[in-house]
Design a protein around this motif. Sequence first.
Motif, PDB file in Angstrom:
ATOM      1  N   GLU A   1       1.007  -1.166   0.022  1.00 33.97           N
ATOM      2  CA  GLU A   1      -0.009  -0.080   0.112  1.00 33.97           C
ATOM      3  C   GLU A   1       0.827   1.435   0.093  1.00 33.97           C
ATOM      4  O   GLU A   1       0.518   2.165  -0.647  1.00 33.97           O
ATOM      5  CB  GLU A   1      -0.827   0.173   1.489  1.00 33.97           C
ATOM      6  N   ARG A   2       1.965   1.293   0.740  1.00 30.54           N
ATOM      7  CA  ARG A   2       2.805   2.183   0.932  1.00 30.54           C
ATOM      8  C   ARG A   2       3.443   2.732  -0.292  1.00 30.54           C
ATOM      9  O   ARG A   2       3.841   3.679  -1.103  1.00 30.54           O
ATOM     10  CB  ARG A   2       3.717   2.161   1.966  1.00 30.54           C
ATOM     11  N   LEU A   3       3.797   1.520  -0.922  1.00 30.30           N
ATOM     12  CA  LEU A   3       4.545   1.474  -2.294  1.00 30.30           C
ATOM     13  C   LEU A   3       3.582   2.269  -3.462  1.00 30.30           C
ATOM     14  O   LEU A   3       3.930   3.053  -4.250  1.00 30.30           O
ATOM     15  CB  LEU A   3       4.935   0.243  -2.666  1.00 30.30           C
ATOM     16  N   MET A   4       2.159   1.723  -3.431  1.00 31.56           N
ATOM     17  CA  MET A   4       1.362   2.310  -4.220  1.00 31.56           C
ATOM     18  C   MET A   4       1.292   3.737  -4.051  1.00 31.56           C
ATOM     19  O   MET A   4       1.167   4.766  -4.849  1.00 31.56           O
ATOM     20  CB  MET A   4      -0.003   1.545  -3.833  1.00 31.56           C
ATOM     21  N   GLU A   5       1.250   4.184  -2.597  1.00 32.47           N
ATOM     22  CA  GLU A   5       1.033   5.686  -2.401  1.00 32.47           C
ATOM     23  C   GLU A   5       2.391   6.572  -2.796  1.00 32.47           C
ATOM     24  O   GLU A   5       2.196   7.560  -3.275  1.00 32.47           O
ATOM     25  CB  GLU A   5       0.962   5.861  -0.955  1.00 32.47           C
ATOM     26  N   ALA A   6       3.297   5.830  -2.696  1.00 30.54           N
ATOM     27  CA  ALA A   6       4.709   6.596  -3.256  1.00 30.54           C
ATOM     28  C   ALA A   6       4.642   6.550  -4.729  1.00 30.54           C
ATOM     29  O   ALA A   6       5.155   7.636  -5.197  1.00 30.54           O
ATOM     30  CB  ALA A   6       5.913   5.577  -2.539  1.00 30.54           C
ATOM     31  N   GLU A   7       4.026   5.674  -5.481  1.00 30.06           N
ATOM     32  CA  GLU A   7       4.301   5.680  -6.943  1.00 30.06           C
ATOM     33  C   GLU A   7       3.066   6.803  -7.396  1.00 30.06           C
ATOM     34  O   GLU A   7       3.591   7.612  -8.285  1.00 30.06           O
ATOM     35  CB  GLU A   7       3.925   4.391  -7.404  1.00 30.06           C
ATOM     36  N   ASN A   8       2.130   6.825  -6.637  1.00 28.40           N
ATOM     37  CA  ASN A   8       1.157   7.896  -6.915  1.00 28.40           C
ATOM     38  C   ASN A   8       1.709   9.178  -6.607  1.00 28.40           C
ATOM     39  O   ASN A   8       1.493  10.269  -7.478  1.00 28.40           O
ATOM     40  CB  ASN A   8      -0.228   7.583  -6.004  1.00 28.40           C
ATOM     41  N   THR A   9       2.296   9.266  -5.485  1.00 28.14           N
ATOM     42  CA  THR A   9       3.107  10.367  -5.110  1.00 28.14           C
ATOM     43  C   THR A   9       3.958  10.989  -6.331  1.00 28.14           C
ATOM     44  O   THR A   9       4.165  12.329  -6.894  1.00 28.14           O
ATOM     45  CB  THR A   9       3.583  10.538  -3.681  1.00 28.14           C
ATOM     46  N   LEU A  10       4.680  10.117  -6.628  1.00 28.05           N
ATOM     47  CA  LEU A  10       5.674  10.155  -7.708  1.00 28.05           C
ATOM     48  C   LEU A  10       5.098  10.813  -9.159  1.00 28.05           C
ATOM     49  O   LEU A  10       5.798  11.656  -9.747  1.00 28.05           O
ATOM     50  CB  LEU A  10       6.730   8.951  -7.935  1.00 28.05           C
ATOM     51  N   GLN A  11       4.086  10.183  -9.197  1.00 27.18           N
ATOM     52  CA  GLN A  11       3.452  10.575 -10.384  1.00 27.18           C
ATOM     53  C   GLN A  11       2.742  11.956 -10.498  1.00 27.18           C
ATOM     54  O   GLN A  11       2.803  12.722 -11.284  1.00 27.18           O
ATOM     55  CB  GLN A  11       2.050   9.432 -10.721  1.00 27.18           C
ATOM     56  N   ASN A  12       2.415  12.357  -9.084  1.00 28.98           N
ATOM     57  CA  ASN A  12       1.782  13.547  -8.887  1.00 28.98           C
ATOM     58  C   ASN A  12       2.951  14.638  -9.086  1.00 28.98           C
ATOM     59  O   ASN A  12       2.748  15.802  -9.784  1.00 28.98           O
ATOM     60  CB  ASN A  12       1.112  13.913  -7.591  1.00 28.98           C
ATOM     61  N   LEU A  13       4.000  14.047  -8.445  1.00 31.87           N
ATOM     62  CA  LEU A  13       5.208  15.276  -8.598  1.00 31.87           C
ATOM     63  C   LEU A  13       5.673  15.412  -9.799  1.00 31.87           C
ATOM     64  O   LEU A  13       6.021  16.394 -10.399  1.00 31.87           O
ATOM     65  CB  LEU A  13       6.644  14.388  -7.647  1.00 31.87           C
ATOM     66  N   VAL A  14       5.830  14.370 -10.854  1.00 30.65           N
ATOM     67  CA  VAL A  14       5.976  14.442 -12.053  1.00 30.65           C
ATOM     68  C   VAL A  14       5.097  15.500 -12.697  1.00 30.65           C
ATOM     69  O   VAL A  14       5.612  15.904 -13.843  1.00 30.65           O
ATOM     70  CB  VAL A  14       6.351  12.972 -12.833  1.00 30.65           C
ATOM     71  N   LYS A  15       3.705  15.030 -12.649  1.00 32.99           N
ATOM     72  CA  LYS A  15       2.980  16.045 -13.217  1.00 32.99           C
ATOM     73  C   LYS A  15       3.040  17.382 -12.741  1.00 32.99           C
ATOM     74  O   LYS A  15       3.288  18.253 -13.719  1.00 32.99           O
ATOM     75  CB  LYS A  15       1.465  15.580 -12.835  1.00 32.99           C
ATOM     76  N   THR A  16       3.399  17.762 -11.615  1.00 29.00           N
ATOM     77  CA  THR A  16       3.642  19.027 -11.178  1.00 29.00           C
ATOM     78  C   THR A  16       4.957  19.640 -11.607  1.00 29.00           C
ATOM     79  O   THR A  16       5.034  20.708 -12.126  1.00 29.00           O
ATOM     80  CB  THR A  16       3.902  18.957  -9.611  1.00 29.00           C
ATOM     81  N   LYS A  17       5.849  18.685 -12.019  1.00 29.74           N
ATOM     82  CA  LYS A  17       7.228  19.070 -12.625  1.00 29.74           C
ATOM     83  C   LYS A  17       6.993  19.413 -14.005  1.00 29.74           C
ATOM     84  O   LYS A  17       7.182  20.446 -14.519  1.00 29.74           O
ATOM     85  CB  LYS A  17       8.187  17.859 -12.491  1.00 29.74           C
ATOM     86  N   VAL A  18       5.963  18.791 -15.001  1.00 29.28           N
ATOM     87  CA  VAL A  18       5.644  18.970 -16.178  1.00 29.28           C
ATOM     88  C   VAL A  18       5.158  20.212 -16.134  1.00 29.28           C
ATOM     89  O   VAL A  18       5.292  21.266 -17.150  1.00 29.28           O
ATOM     90  CB  VAL A  18       4.951  17.820 -16.599  1.00 29.28           C
ATOM     91  N   ALA A  19       4.166  20.634 -15.196  1.00 32.87           N
ATOM     92  CA  ALA A  19       3.366  21.672 -15.238  1.00 32.87           C
ATOM     93  C   ALA A  19       4.236  23.019 -15.079  1.00 32.87           C
ATOM     94  O   ALA A  19       4.005  24.178 -15.658  1.00 32.87           O
ATOM     95  CB  ALA A  19       2.241  21.617 -14.122  1.00 32.87           C
ATOM     96  N   LEU A  20       5.138  22.835 -14.177  1.00 29.66           N
ATOM     97  CA  LEU A  20       6.027  23.902 -13.804  1.00 29.66           C
ATOM     98  C   LEU A  20       6.905  24.131 -14.971  1.00 29.66           C
ATOM     99  O   LEU A  20       7.128  25.145 -15.427  1.00 29.66           O
ATOM    100  CB  LEU A  20       6.943  23.441 -12.526  1.00 29.66           C
ATOM    101  N   GLU A  21       7.535  23.056 -15.657  1.00 27.20           N
ATOM    102  CA  GLU A  21       8.126  23.423 -16.819  1.00 27.20           C
ATOM    103  C   GLU A  21       7.322  24.011 -17.756  1.00 27.20           C
ATOM    104  O   GLU A  21       8.227  24.854 -18.540  1.00 27.20           O
ATOM    105  CB  GLU A  21       8.776  22.072 -17.291  1.00 27.20           C
TER     106      GLU A  21
END
Length: 487
Positions: A433-453
Motif C-alpha cells: 500500500e505504501r509503495l502504491m502511495e509512493a508511486e502515486n505521489t511520484l506521479q503527481n510530482l512528475v505532473k507538477t514538474k511537467v506543469a512547472l516546466e
Amino acid sequence: MELFGSTLSATYTRPKTSHFLPAISTMASSYRNTQPALIMNPSANLWRTNSYYKSSIAPPLTSSTQRDHFDLVRAKTALYPSNRSALMTRYTPDDWYKSNHSNYRESESSRKSAERLRKDTIRLMQDREQLTRRTQENTSKNIAERVNDINFWKSELNHEIDNMVTEIGALTEVKRRLERALAETEGPLQVSQECLYHREKRMSIDLVHDDVEKDLIKEVEVIKSCQERMRRHQDRAIAQLASNRAALHELEKDLSDKVTAQRIDDRCHHLRNTSDGIGYYRGIDRLDHSVSLPDSWSKFTDDNILLSQSERAASHKLRDEIEILLNTTSHEMWNQFNSVNVAFTSRVSETADAKSNLQSHLAKTLQEIFQTEMLIESLKKALRDKESPLKVAQTRLEERTRRPNVELCRDNPHHRLVSEVREIEDTIHKLQERLMEAENTLQNLVKTKVALEHDLSIKANSLFLDQEKCMSIRKVFPSMPRLVGYT
C-alpha cells in the motif's frame, strides 16, 4: 394749238415770295417776313390787270351784242396770237411800284434779321465757347478726382493683397507642419499594433487582458483619434487655403481692373484739344456700357477687402487651432506612450518574478521526486526482503502438517508460525500500500514538474515577447518637436 408761222408767246408770272434766310435759332420769330399777304396768298388779286376789273364791271351785253363781241375777239386772236397772252399777263404801274416797295421792305427786313442773327450767333458762340471750356475743365477735374479715388483703392488693395499673401504663406507652413506631424504618427501606431500582434502569441494562462494590453489598445485609440483630428484640420486648412486664394484672386483681378482704369483715365485726363488721337465717335454719348455706379463701384472693392479680411481672420483662427491641436496631440501620445512603457516594465517584472518562483518550485519538486523515487526503491527492497521469511514460515507450517497422528498437535510453535505468517503477510500488504502511495505521489510530482516546466516555458515566452519583441521596438518614439511638425 398755235398757228403755223406765229411766234411763241412767253408767259410771265410773278415768283412767290418767301423768307430771305431760314431761322437758325430759338428766336426764329424775329426773322419772319413782313409781307404776310403775298406769302400766305400767292393767288392774291395783285397780279390781275385793270382790264380784268374793267371787264368785270362792264354792263351786260345783249345776246346779239355779246355774240358780235365774241366774234370780234375771236377774229383778233386768230389773226394776232401774241395778243392773247398780253391780255392776261400785263401789270399796271401801280403793281410795278408796289412790287418794288415790297422788295425794298423785304430786303430791309432780311438784312435786319441777318444782323440780329449775326450778333446773336456771335454771342452764342462766345457763350458756348466759355461753357465748353468750363465743362471741359470740370470734366478734367472729375477725371482727376476719379484717378485719385482709384489710387486710394489701389493702395488699399495692395495692402490687403500683401497681408493675404503673408497669411497664405503662414497657413501653408502650418499645414505642412500638420502633414509632417500626421506622417510621424504612423510609426507609433504601427509599433502599438505590432506589440498587440506579438502579445497575441502568448500562450495558455499568460494570454490575459492585462494592463499592458489595455494601455496598448488605448494607445492605438489615442493615436487614431489624434490622426482623425489632424485630418479634419488638414481638410479645413485645404479649404481655407482655397478660400484665401479665391479672395486673393478677386483682389488681384480688382487691382488689375483698377490699374487698367487708372491708365485709361490718366490718359483721358491728359488729353487736350491739340492732342493726337482724338476723333469723332458718332452716337457714343447715347451708348451706356457702364455696369456700376460710384456707390456700387466703391462698395464692390470694399466688399472684396472685407471678404479678404474675413478670410484672413478665419485663417488666423484656424492656424491657432492647429497649433493647439499639435501641442495637445503630442502631449497625449507622449503620455500614453510613457504609460504603456510603465505597464510593460511592471508586467515584465511580474513575469520575471513568477518565472523565478516557478524555477524555485521546480527545483524543490525535482528534489522531492528524487527522494520519492529512492523511497520506492526502498519499499520494493523491503518487499523483496519479506519474501524469504514468509517462505520459511509457510514451509514450516506445511512441514508440520506431516506429523503423524497425535503428534499433529496445535502447540505453541504452531500458534507462533501462524502468527508469524500473518504478521509477515500484513507487513507485505502495508508495504505494498505504501509503495502504491509512493508511486502515486511520484506521479503527481512528475505532473507538477511537467506543469512547472510548461509554465516556465510560458513565462519565458511572455518575457521574450514583452521584453525582446515589444520593448525593443518601443525604444524609439518621435520627439516632441517632430510630433508638432518640425523637422
